[in-house]
Design an enzyme around this catalytic site. Structure first.
Site, mmCIF file in Angstrom:
data_model
loop_
_atom_site.group_PDB
_atom_site.id
_atom_site.type_symbol
_atom_site.label_atom_id
_atom_site.label_comp_id
_atom_site.label_asym_id
_atom_site.label_seq_id
_atom_site.Cartn_x
_atom_site.Cartn_y
_atom_site.Cartn_z
ATOM 1 N N LYS A 120 -16.367 -7.594 -0.839
ATOM 2 C CA LYS A 120 -16.234 -6.141 -0.715
ATOM 3 C C LYS A 120 -17.283 -5.419 -1.564
ATOM 4 O O LYS A 120 -17.366 -5.613 -2.779
ATOM 5 C CB LYS A 120 -14.826 -5.745 -1.160
ATOM 6 C CG LYS A 120 -14.478 -4.274 -0.992
ATOM 7 C CD LYS A 120 -13.001 -4.052 -1.353
ATOM 8 C CE LYS A 120 -12.526 -2.646 -1.081
ATOM 9 N NZ LYS A 120 -11.079 -2.484 -1.366
ATOM 10 N N CYS A 135 -11.306 -2.811 3.575
ATOM 11 C CA CYS A 135 -10.642 -1.557 3.219
ATOM 12 C C CYS A 135 -11.608 -0.401 2.905
ATOM 13 O O CYS A 135 -12.234 0.130 3.796
ATOM 14 C CB CYS A 135 -9.629 -1.782 2.106
ATOM 15 S SG CYS A 135 -8.328 -0.529 2.144
ATOM 16 N N GLU A 161 -6.145 -7.292 3.616
ATOM 17 C CA GLU A 161 -6.890 -7.512 2.357
ATOM 18 C C GLU A 161 -5.961 -8.233 1.366
ATOM 19 O O GLU A 161 -4.754 -7.943 1.310
ATOM 20 C CB GLU A 161 -7.268 -6.126 1.809
ATOM 21 C CG GLU A 161 -8.005 -6.109 0.499
ATOM 22 C CD GLU A 161 -8.299 -4.665 0.023
ATOM 23 O OE1 GLU A 161 -7.731 -3.695 0.592
ATOM 24 O OE2 GLU A 161 -9.106 -4.507 -0.906
ATOM 25 N N VAL A 190 -3.940 2.982 0.974
ATOM 26 C CA VAL A 190 -2.932 3.685 0.174
ATOM 27 C C VAL A 190 -2.950 5.205 0.394
ATOM 28 O O VAL A 190 -2.050 5.889 -0.054
ATOM 29 C CB VAL A 190 -3.098 3.375 -1.334
ATOM 30 C CG1 VAL A 190 -2.806 1.921 -1.620
ATOM 31 C CG2 VAL A 190 -4.478 3.752 -1.841
HETATM 32 C C1 ACM Z 1 -8.507 -0.096 -0.760
HETATM 33 O O1 ACM Z 1 -9.731 -0.223 -0.695
HETATM 34 N N1 ACM Z 1 -7.713 -1.142 -0.864
HETATM 35 C C2 ACM Z 1 -7.892 1.230 -0.697
#
Ligand code: ACM
Length: 262
Positions: free
Chosen positions: A108, A141, A38, A168
């Protein structure tokens, strides 16, 4: 088909260095589909809209044009995370780039934490894309927390999920995406990053351990917590078309859509 990921530690705001890292690692490598992290070209820890004004780019733009030299020469596809600027909005996007250029942009949908301060949530439909005969789905992510999104891609026949990430929360993404691959019987390429972004007295560390999982949940490739790692495996995408778990159970045919309300 050869699929892979390149896990590394992008440097915040240093597009040229980040692109160079990808070009160098791919120099003598042959792979059909590669997934990058990402926001691989910019880094992750944005602390103001001004960061995005300076670093986000249109698609197509400098990053896709640079990577297209690779996809064209190597007749390959690259799914990569990018900070996208579209008119006056910014999206945390993933681009499917093929030998002929941009094939798809997925924005996203489920923004994580402070991403909500700077990015607009995407409204791309969860849709599959063809690479030759192979059907892929794209998530970025935090999207992995939403089984509904994954299932929509699976029901459309996605054989491989390409998942650029900057995870994370230690352990979660690696475990949950393995289960998502199993429960939908799909290949899953989780490309996470390593290292830290340190900005304006703040620090955010990323958890590495990128992995490729088979439709039965086998770990076909796995990177370390904190290493740069290019991994490539050969797969038969049609293995994802078999949704049977016993001779009498097919995960898709057994669904009780008459009982599910949402
Ligand atoms: C994330 O969506 N970068 C944790």
């Amino acid at each position: 088909m050869k699929i892979g990921f390149f896990q590394f530690a992008p440097q915040f705001g240093k597009r040229r260095e980040n692109l160079k890292a990808v070009a160098e690692v791919l120099a003598n490598v042959s792979v059909d589909l590669l997934v990058l992290p990402e926001l691989f070209n910019t880094g992750y820890l944005f602390t103001s809209k001004q960061d995005l004004i300076e670093l986000a780019e249109p698609v197509p733009g400098p990053t896709t044009l640079f990577l297209q030299q690779l996809t064209e020469r190597k007749q390959m596809s690259i799914v990569h995370g990018i900070a996208e600027r579209a008119q006056d909005k910014f999206y945390n996007s993933a681009v499917l780039l093929g030998p002929d250029g941009v094939r798809a942009v997925y924005r996203k949908a489920h923004l994580f934490s402070e991403e909500k301060l700077y990015f607009a949530p995407g409204d791309s439909p969860f849709q599959v894309y063809n690479i030759g005969q192979v059907k892929i789905g794209i998530l970025v992510c935090f999207d992995y927390w939403f089984p509904e999104a994954v299932r929509q891609l699976a029901l459309q026949g996605a054989q491989i999920i390409c998942h650029p990430s900057n995870l994370v929360l230690p352990g979660y993404g690696q475990q949950v995406t393995r289960v998502r691959a199993m429960e939908n019987r799909m290949f899953w390429v989780l490309c996470n990053r390593t290292g830290k972004d340190v900005r304006e007295g703040r620090e955010l560390a990323f958890t590495g351990e990128s992995q490729i999982v088979s439709p039965k949940g086998e770990i076909l490739a796995k990177a370390g917590l904190d290493e740069q790692s290019l991994q490539i495996v050969e797969i038969e995408p049609r293995a994802a078309d078999d949704k049977r778990v016993t001779s009498m159970n097919d995960l898709f045919k057994d669904r009780r859509t008459d009982l599910y309300t949402r």
